[in-house]
Design an enzyme around this catalytic site. Structure first.
Site, PDB file in Angstrom:
ATOM      1  CB  CYS A   1      34.105  43.029  35.477  1.00 32.49           C
ATOM      2  SG  CYS A   1      33.906  42.501  33.756  1.00 32.49           S
TER       3      CYS A   1
ATOM      4  CD  GLU B   1      40.221  45.329  38.532  1.00 32.99           C
ATOM      5  OE1 GLU B   1      40.084  44.331  37.797  1.00 32.99           O
ATOM      6  OE2 GLU B   1      39.367  46.237  38.602  1.00 32.99           O
TER       7      GLU B   1
ATOM      8  CG  HIS C   1      38.354  45.447  34.834  1.00 36.12           C
ATOM      9  ND1 HIS C   1      38.325  44.367  35.692  1.00 36.12           N
ATOM     10  CD2 HIS C   1      37.657  45.059  33.726  1.00 36.12           C
ATOM     11  CE1 HIS C   1      37.670  43.370  35.124  1.00 36.12           C
ATOM     12  NE2 HIS C   1      37.252  43.762  33.929  1.00 36.12           N
TER      13      HIS C   1
END
Length: 595
Positions: free
Chosen positions: A436, A568, A566
């Site tokens: 991002c 993660e 994202h």
């Protein structure tokens, strides 16, 4: 307006930050069913099954008629939503927010406030649930304009992620209504209601209830919202005009075995199917008409789709073996810089740690010239010890004008840091990841797509504003287009994953020459796809209008990866009202590169 979709507003807020969202604000594969509660895991270093949940309720029409009764149902409905989602009733507490007219010296105005507060107190006493704190905004007036009497009840409770229910109804589920018992004055039977709570909590725990929702106005609107996420249909056993009447707080549950609820007042409503139509008693309304009615009301004000431009083409670039580091490390060190505005450093560090790495977060200090010098020294020292640099997401510098990530890029152009990055990449076989805001920084640095730090030119690829002209937070479907990068050693070309996105500047653009290089080199790593796994330019599946539906790219050798989604923000029992595979194995692959 009271029951239409608010998707265009909802998506403006980052709903997955903290990597703990058990329920998305909008559920179903079409992400159109508004969740009746918010539920997320608290931040911990490892994994947890604990969920903190919250709900709200405010029946405005009822409050206008009777502030006392409206406040009673504000309390009840906020509690009912938590119970319907599987939150144990005994954990529930409340907090209140009030807005009323300027009181002046008008007894009726004072009476509205008094009636609402007495109604809230009456409900709390009868349920045995306390409000802990609250905010009093007693003036809701502007000149001669008044707000209606408003008492919002917020419910909070603690549940378990693995047993928490969604309010998305799916094919094959049988729906039943659980009525609240009410007297002639529309006041609820609290003793019966608490009995309902106990039975629902038990049936949810043992898996007899598959999904549930609560009527915040009437039965028909609650059902329509709960089937919209999957664009399911329903065959009603009968079509009763009562379904269109106020039914504040009534439960609608998808049951396996009705015999377990024999002690309650239940009505069989019908069975959910995949027809996309509402059928019953000689009429039929189908998906296109339903979805249009539900989503179009606010589309001109808060748009959910943008016009699509450009070509959508799937890429399939495969290599038999990706490069592996010549330097082996049992627990690679990961340097994670945290700039002002960065907000994903902890999520990124957690995934690397769980994958077997040693994350090292270094925070920028910039309050003085000496602070900045110390930060450069700390960064240089951290890079020297690291095998991986990971630029996390966020809003560096508040997403500074004319391009996010400029602050990060400017910092890493410092000669000392640029030399340290160059050594990590070309002398120590290191890796770099940017997600991002981190992807934006890699683009600004020139590390993507060129693999080295260099100045941007007018011809350089860039990331710019989403074509919908607003921030978008949702779950996107991402297809792996190339396995050139060691970051994708754990997946195959063609694999599709659900990935949280949250950005305002994610549209990848490049000129024809640069795009041809990316295609020929296999640097287009990931692309946005629709529900049929087809690469697409169509909104909302392509959430930002990226050219060729590009979600992520790599450097020519694949060791630098930048992506908007994202990756993660993953974990067990997250995004339960969406479903699908979320783990792209990026962090395990990055660690495994050094094994």
């Amino acid at each position: 307006l009271k029951v239409c979709s608010q998707k265009g507003m909802t998506e403006m807020f980052d709903s997955t930050i903290g990597a703990g969202s058990v329920l998305m604000p909008l559920g179903g594969k079409y992400q159109l069913t508004p969740s009746i509660i918010m539920a997320s895991k608290p931040p911990v270093n490892g994994e947890t099954n604990t969920v903190t949940a919250s709900s709200f309720a405010c029946p405005v029409e009822l409050l206008e008629i009777s502030p006392f009764k409206g406040a009673v149902y504000s309390i009840i409905m906020s509690v009912n939503k938590l119970v319907a989602a599987g939150v144990p009733f005994m954990t529930v507490r409340l907090t209140l927010q009030e807005f009323f007219k300027k009181l002046r010296d008008d007894p009726e105005r004072w009476g509205e406030v008094t009636g609402a507060l007495l109604g809230a107190l009456y409900a709390q006493i009868n349920l045995g649930v306390a409000a802990i704190g609250g905010k009093d905004s007693m003036s809701g007036s502007f000149n001669e304009l008044d707000v209606p009497p408003t008492l919002i009840s917020f419910g909070m409770g603690i549940g378990k992620a693995d047993t928490l229910l969604t309010n998305v109804f799916k094919k094959g589920q049988k729906l039943f209504r659980i009525r609240l018992k009410r007297d002639a004055y529309f006041m609820p039977d609290f003793k019966y209601l608490k009995k309902v709570y106990g039975i629902l909590n038990g049936n949810i725990e043992m898996g007899n209830i598959e999904a549930a929702t609560v009527a915040d106005y009437n039965i028909i609107s609650a059902i329509l919202k709960s089937i919209s996420g999957e664009r399911s249909g329903i065959s009603f056993a009968k079509m009763d005009s009562e379904y269109f009447m106020p039914a504040y707080g009534d439960f609608i549950v998808a049951l396996k075995d009705i015999s377990q609820l024999e002690m309650l007042e239940t009505d069989y409503l019908g069975i959910v199917d995949d027809s996309g139509c509402i059928k019953g008693m000689g009429f039929e309304i189908c998906d296109g008409e339903l979805t249009e009615a539900y989503t179009s009301k606010l589309e001109k004000v808060f748009p959910t789709v943008a016009s699509a431009e450009g070509e959508a083409k799937a890429f399939n670039y495969s290599v038999k073996e990706t490069y592996k580091s010549r330097q082996k490390h049992a627990r690679p060190n990961i340097f994670i810089p945290a700039f002002p505005g960065t907000n994903c450093e902890y999520d990124t560090a957690k995934r690397f740690k769980l994958a077997g790495g040693e994350p090292n977060i270094v925070v920028v200090r910039n309050q003085s010239t000496n602070n900045i010098k110390d930060t450069i020294d700390a960064f240089r020292s951290a890079i020297a010890k690291a095998q991986i640099i990971a630029f996390p997401g966020g809003f560096s510098g508040g997403d500074e004008p004319e391009g996010s990530g400029k602050f990060i890029a400017t910092t890493f152009r410092n000669p000392a840091l640029a030399d340290a990055v160059n050594e990590l990449l070309h002398k120590r076989d290191g890796l770099i990841l940017g997600i991002c805001n981190g992807f934006q920084a890699l683009i600004k640095l020139g590390l993507l797509p060129h693999g080295k730090i260099e100045a941007q030119t007018a011809e350089s690829p860039t990331l710019t504003y989403n074509n919908i002209n607003r921030h978008v937070s949702t779950i996107s479907r991402i297809r792996v287009a190339s396995n050139l990068s060691p970051w994708f050693n754990g997946v195959c070309v063609g694999d599709v994953f659900n990935v949280p996105i949250s950005h305002g500047e994610g549209r990848f653009v490049a000129n024809a020459t640069e795009m041809s290089k990316l295609i020929d080199n296999g640097q287009i790593a990931t692309q946005y796809v629709d529900l049929s796994d087809n690469v697409t330019m169509l909104s909302p599946w392509n959430p930002n209008g990226s050219m060729l539906a590009i979600e992520g790219i790599t450097s020519p050798d694949g060791r630098i990866l930048g992506k908007m989604g994202h990756a993660e923000r993953i974990g067990k029992n997250l995004y339960k009202n969406i479903g699908g595979e979320f783990d792209m194995k990026i962090f395990e692959s990055g660690i495994g590169y050094f094994g």
